[in-house]
Write an enzyme that holds these catalytic residues in place. Structure first.
Site, PDB file in Angstrom:
ATOM      1  N   CYS A 385       3.595  -4.349   3.982  1.00 51.83           N
ATOM      2  CA  CYS A 385       4.100  -5.641   3.512  1.00 51.83           C
ATOM      3  C   CYS A 385       5.619  -5.603   3.356  1.00 51.83           C
ATOM      4  O   CYS A 385       6.319  -5.614   4.362  1.00 51.83           O
ATOM      5  CB  CYS A 385       3.386  -6.045   2.229  1.00 51.83           C
ATOM      6  SG  CYS A 385       3.307  -7.832   2.081  1.00 51.83           S
ATOM      7  N   HIS A 511      -2.020  -5.859   4.067  1.00 52.04           N
ATOM      8  CA  HIS A 511      -2.283  -4.713   3.191  1.00 52.04           C
ATOM      9  C   HIS A 511      -3.554  -3.986   3.616  1.00 52.04           C
ATOM     10  O   HIS A 511      -4.650  -4.368   3.188  1.00 52.04           O
ATOM     11  CB  HIS A 511      -2.486  -5.196   1.746  1.00 52.04           C
ATOM     12  CG  HIS A 511      -1.258  -5.748   1.116  1.00 52.04           C
ATOM     13  ND1 HIS A 511      -0.520  -5.051   0.199  1.00 52.04           N
ATOM     14  CD2 HIS A 511      -0.641  -6.946   1.266  1.00 52.04           C
ATOM     15  CE1 HIS A 511       0.506  -5.785  -0.200  1.00 52.04           C
ATOM     16  NE2 HIS A 511       0.455  -6.939   0.434  1.00 52.04           N
ATOM     17  N   GLU A 513      -4.641  -1.281   2.587  1.00 48.52           N
ATOM     18  CA  GLU A 513      -5.231  -0.541   1.459  1.00 48.52           C
ATOM     19  C   GLU A 513      -6.344  -1.305   0.762  1.00 48.52           C
ATOM     20  O   GLU A 513      -7.204  -0.698   0.126  1.00 48.52           O
ATOM     21  CB  GLU A 513      -4.149  -0.140   0.445  1.00 48.52           C
ATOM     22  CG  GLU A 513      -3.528  -1.256  -0.384  1.00 48.52           C
ATOM     23  CD  GLU A 513      -2.381  -1.990   0.283  1.00 48.52           C
ATOM     24  OE1 GLU A 513      -2.269  -1.924   1.518  1.00 48.52           O
ATOM     25  OE2 GLU A 513      -1.603  -2.661  -0.433  1.00 48.52           O
TER      26      GLU A 513
HETATM   27  N1  GLN Z   1       8.179  -9.851  -1.288  1.00 42.66           N
HETATM   28  C1  GLN Z   1       7.656  -9.909   0.027  1.00 42.66           C
HETATM   29  C2  GLN Z   1       7.080 -11.289   0.349  1.00 42.66           C
HETATM   30  O1  GLN Z   1       6.834 -12.075  -0.508  1.00 42.66           O
HETATM   31  C3  GLN Z   1       6.611  -8.832   0.246  1.00 42.66           C
HETATM   32  C4  GLN Z   1       5.392  -8.966  -0.620  1.00 42.66           C
HETATM   33  C5  GLN Z   1       4.539  -7.714  -0.672  1.00 42.66           C
HETATM   34  O2  GLN Z   1       5.006  -6.619  -0.370  1.00 42.66           O
HETATM   35  N2  GLN Z   1       3.313  -7.845  -1.087  1.00 42.66           N
HETATM   36  O3  GLN Z   1       6.847 -11.608   1.479  1.00 42.66           O
END
Ligand code: GLN
Length: 549
Positions: A385, A511, A513
């Protein structure tokens, strides 16, 4: 004949953090292994609608379900143990209960009556407890009541469970109470008094627990069990020892040895049933505990003071470690500590680096430096992410020379918004529940590392972010060698980036995970651990070459 769903309520006493979630997940796993269709839900007594807006320091990681619910991290344990998805219905907060009741009141649905905790709030809680059972998909629903008995906040939940227990009649539901038996070193004794008190507190609320699960550092002698049984009105075979375990994945087998699942089934009138089939689980533990290799991975993030903030990532490494018959040691590295001058010291001893998800500007510089190190020193890298977004920014700055490129999350006036908001996010002002959440499809380009890892051309993964790789930069980045190996077919957004020619450099907007379970470790983590093992062997071979020279 279809049997009505049975309900198990799990409460906690004495102190918090006894591991109710793990006990619930372990018991559910045992019941599932006996052929029952089981699910677990959690009630959280706080007023936030969901943990989505909470700082990770408050309750740890926000776990995201397939249907895009932002939930308590215990749901992660439920999915990892049961290997089946949960949904919004599996996590309910006080806030959500009140929101529903207040909305109904505004619609005039209470016909002018005074709206009260009993019966209106408790009715809504009962409705939500039964929702999962009413789908017809489950034989048994476990409901974990967050907090500790005696908390003001959890009272309505315990009251609702008490009513339901009474209304459904004998053998249709039961209460499992988790307590702590403290050990007094000086006298060498386990103390039962806190357990007695917490059962008393439950009794005052009208609840007689059916089974006591006792967290303890030491074995419970039969005398202690009898004493607890006597004072707490439970049969002695319903006093279950839950001794500290080496890994959370030992807990199901420990509880099985103690007869917890049998005691539950007997009391629900569901015994006898076939023995639980835990062979695959045992096999997982065997691989986990007899590693042939050992690797060190650094997790670069800014919430490292609270490892619970990265729960699913840490557990994914455990699953992937077992799959590789390796031991994976995770070092948490604070991204704010990583600088040009010390990056070598932090990362050189490692076999790979994962750059964690995150929100906000704090610590992003350290992430960039760590990624640059991995890219140039050919150290295995996995970005998740924000980790993917930072990998793109690092590439933009250091390979393409876009020295001020950035995410508009950190610099609204950057000349090169390589990571930016989509049109549909520009107007969003409310912060809760407005991220891109839950399942989205990703098409994988053939001939890429992503394809080799997944062995398929289409996957579905879970998301939790607002910003995206800016499609205006696709051509420039690809021309410079960054492969955009996964694309969302529905909205044409970049999901995976990777660097060919590097031993292992891959990052995902989603994600992985959230999807790793004991029975199905996530392929990305499995491949990452395998790459780290290769890296380690290569290093060792080089080392011994150097030594013999
Ligand atoms: N802050 C980033 C976004 O909003 C990544 C979010 C995250 O890593 N879950 O896109």
């Amino acid at each position: 004949m279809v049997r009505p769903t049975k309900y198990l309520f799990i409460t906690g006493g004495v102190v918090s953090s006894l591991g109710k979630g793990i006990v619930a997940a372990s018991l559910a796993r045992l019941l599932q292994s006996r052929g029952f269709r089981v699910t677990i839900q959690k009630f959280d007594p706080y007023i936030n609608l969901d943990p989505g807006t909470l700082n990770p320091y408050e309750h740890g990681e926000v776990y995201v379900t397939e249907d895009g619910a932002e939930t308590d991290l215990d749901l992660g344990h439920y999915e990892r143990f049961l290997d089946q998805p949960t949904s919004q219905a599996n996590n309910v907060t006080t806030g959500r209960v009140y929101e529903t009741v207040i909305r109904r009141e505004r619609m005039g649905e209470y016909g002018g009556r005074t709206v009260q905790v009993v019966p209106h709030i408790t009715d809504e809680i009962k409705r939500r407890i039964c929702l999962l059972g009413e789908t017809g998909n489950y034989d048994i629903v476990l409901t974990e009541i967050g907090g500790t008995v005696g908390d003001i906040e959890s009272l309505p939940f315990i009251e609702a469970a008490r009513q339901l227990h009474y209304e459904r009649g004998r053998g249709e539901s039961l209460f499992i109470h988790l307590t702590l038996l403290p050990y007094i070193t000086v006298t060498g004794e386990l103390k039962t008094k806190p357990t007695q008190h917490s059962v008393k507190q439950l009794l005052e609320l009208g609840v007689q627990p059916d089974i006591l699960v006792c967290r303890t550092e030491h074995r419970l002698s039969s005398e202690i069990k009898s004493k607890i049984a006597l004072f707490c009105n439970v049969p002695v075979d319903s006093v279950i020892e839950a001794r500290d375990a080496e890994t959370i994945y030992d807990v199901p087998l420990k509880l099985m040895r103690e007869g917890l699942d049998e005691a539950v089934l007997r009391r629900l009138g569901l015994a006898p049933t076939p023995e639980p089939d835990m062979d695959a689980w045992r096999d997982f533990l065997k691989r986990l505990k007899n590693p042939l290799d050992e690797v060190n991975v650094g997790l670069v993030g800014k919430y490292v003071e609270l490892p619970d903030a990265y729960k699913s990532i840490l557990e994914s490494f455990v699953h992937a470690a077992a799959a590789n018959e390796a031991k994976v040691n995770v070092t948490l590295i604070h991204s704010e500590d990583v600088q040009e001058e010390n990056v070598e010291r932090y990362l050189a001893p490692l076999d790979g680096v994962v750059v964690a998800p995150g929100f906000g500007k704090r610590g992003v510089q350290g992430k960039l430096i760590a990624i640059q190190y991995c890219r140039t020193r050919r150290l295995p890298f996995l970005g998740i992410c924000l980790g993917m977004q930072m990998a793109c920014i690092e590439f933009g700055r250091n390979v393409l020379g876009l020295s001020r490129c950035n995410s508009t999350e950190f610099d609204a006036s950057t000349p090169d918004p390589v990571i930016s908001l989509m049109e549909d996010q520009l107007e969003v002002t409310q912060i809760g529940g407005t991220l891109r959440l839950g399942n989205w499809t990703c098409d994988i380009r053939s001939g890429t590392l992503a394809e080799r890892i997944y062995g398929t051309s289409r996957v579905v993964e879970r998301h939790r972010h607002r910003y995206e790789f800016n499609n205006r930069y696709r051509e420039t980045f690809e021309a410079a060698g960054l492969v955009l190996s996964g694309i969302n077919p529905d909205n044409n957004l970049v999901e995976i980036v990777e660097l060919p020619g590097h031993p292992f450099f891959i990052a995902t907007q989603y994600h992985p995970e959230y999807r790793s379970t004991v029975m199905r470790p996530h392929p990305l983590f499995v491949a990452f651990v395998a790459a780290m093992i290769r890296h380690r062997r290569h290093q060792e071979a080089q080392q011994s070459g150097d030594d013999s020279r």
